[in-house]
Design a protein around this motif. Sequence first.
Motif, short mmCIF file in Angstrom:
data_model
loop_
_atom_site.label_atom_id
_atom_site.label_comp_id
_atom_site.label_asym_id
_atom_site.label_seq_id
_atom_site.Cartn_x
_atom_site.Cartn_y
_atom_site.Cartn_z
N ARG A 1 0.86 -1.19 0.00
CA ARG A 1 0.00 0.00 0.00
C ARG A 1 0.89 1.23 0.00
NH1 ARG A 1 -2.69 1.79 5.48
NH2 ARG A 1 -2.24 3.80 4.50
N GLN A 2 0.28 2.40 -0.29
CA GLN A 2 1.08 3.62 -0.28
C GLN A 2 1.16 4.15 1.13
OE1 GLN A 2 0.35 6.47 -3.31
NE2 GLN A 2 1.63 8.04 -2.39
N LYS B 1 -9.97 8.99 0.33
CA LYS B 1 -9.69 7.56 0.51
C LYS B 1 -9.11 7.30 1.91
CE LYS B 1 -8.75 6.69 -4.39
NZ LYS B 1 -7.70 6.39 -5.39
N GLN B 2 -8.23 8.18 2.36
CA GLN B 2 -7.61 8.02 3.67
C GLN B 2 -8.62 8.21 4.80
OE1 GLN B 2 -4.52 7.22 4.75
NE2 GLN B 2 -3.55 7.03 2.74
N TYR C 1 -1.40 13.94 5.66
CA TYR C 1 -2.26 14.68 4.74
C TYR C 1 -1.48 15.80 4.04
CZ TYR C 1 -5.77 12.16 7.45
OH TYR C 1 -6.49 11.17 8.08
N ASP D 1 -7.33 11.57 -2.90
CA ASP D 1 -6.54 10.70 -2.02
C ASP D 1 -6.89 10.92 -0.56
OD1 ASP D 1 -5.34 9.73 -4.25
OD2 ASP D 1 -3.28 10.21 -3.65
N ALA E 1 -5.53 16.06 -4.82
CA ALA E 1 -5.26 15.77 -3.41
C ALA E 1 -6.53 15.34 -2.68
CB ALA E 1 -4.66 17.00 -2.73
N ILE F 1 0.39 14.16 1.25
CA ILE F 1 -0.47 13.84 0.11
C ILE F 1 -0.61 15.07 -0.80
CG2 ILE F 1 -2.88 13.39 -0.56
CD1 ILE F 1 -3.02 11.44 1.84
N GLU G 1 2.70 15.69 -2.57
CA GLU G 1 2.91 14.76 -3.68
C GLU G 1 2.21 15.25 -4.94
OE1 GLU G 1 2.71 9.99 -4.18
OE2 GLU G 1 0.85 10.94 -3.54
N LYS G 2 0.98 15.75 -4.78
CA LYS G 2 0.24 16.24 -5.94
C LYS G 2 0.90 17.49 -6.53
CE LYS G 2 -2.40 12.86 -5.21
NZ LYS G 2 -2.04 11.60 -5.90
#
Length: 303
Positions: free
Chosen positions: A29-30, A271-272, A198, A268, A265, A201, A204-205
């Motif tokens: 998983r990430q 999802k978290q 968070y 994701d 963002a 995340i 990353e984007k």
Amino acid sequence: MNNKKCGIAAIVGRTNTGKSTLLNKVLGRQAAIVSNVPQTTRNIVRGILNEERGQIVFVDTPGIHKPKHRLGKYMNILAEDSARGADVIIHLTDSSEPVGEEERLVVKEISQFKAPIIIALNKIDLGGKYVPEYLQLWEEQKGKTISELSGQLSVVPVSALKGTNIERLLEVLFSFLPQGPLLYPEDMVLDFPERLLYADIIREKLFQSMRQEVPHSIAVLVEEMIPRSEKLTYIRAVVFVERPSQRGIIIGEKGRVLKNIGSLARGDLEKQLGTKVYLELEVKVKENWKEDESLLRQMGIIV
């Protein structure tokens, strides 16, 4: 009687060798953000693997490098402290690239620790052209051949991206770990503060959208995170840059770039969190933020 093995494995190396990719592959998983931008990982991320043989707490560390500012200095301290406290150290190298000055720095730093070391020769799927250089580097550091270092040092060629030899790496890791009680509950897979996760995340984007334009000068701080209902979470985050021109690039014409980053963002984050997310992003100019100890502490880099 508990026959399970349990311990801490620090993943250490210079920048861009694939440390976060390896952690994500092992856990399935990430757990850490991945980018081709050097020094993407700025915090310590702990990923927990639980299986029949026992528990391995993987510590993904920032890439060791020659620091140019306070941020870089503290990232090195985080990496070195993690290696110092580990039961086993994974020295992750990029076997497709030649040994350089930073690699010599890594070997010099981690060779002083007592923990056994696994040289994980990553990107072996690209041919492993420079494998002999990395083995020679360790032989020069220790003054012994690799075979003479058996028991202290193991070599495992891997591909973190494709999963090659990951099971072999786990076998060697478990062989080094002591028997003992679990360090984390069996259902736990990640030990990383929510706000930092968070923020990563969102960062990353930014890396994915901005590519090479301003990533080194970007920092993200989640300032507010408020559950508005069982189905909605409000998150307010600030993106810090060093110059007004960088702010304009991130916002984009009519705010289009920032809106796209926010949309990516938000997907994701939802999802978290398992809820809808209202994400508010603000871009602020803060010159020399990499030298600001207060901000670095808020971002979890100074602990």
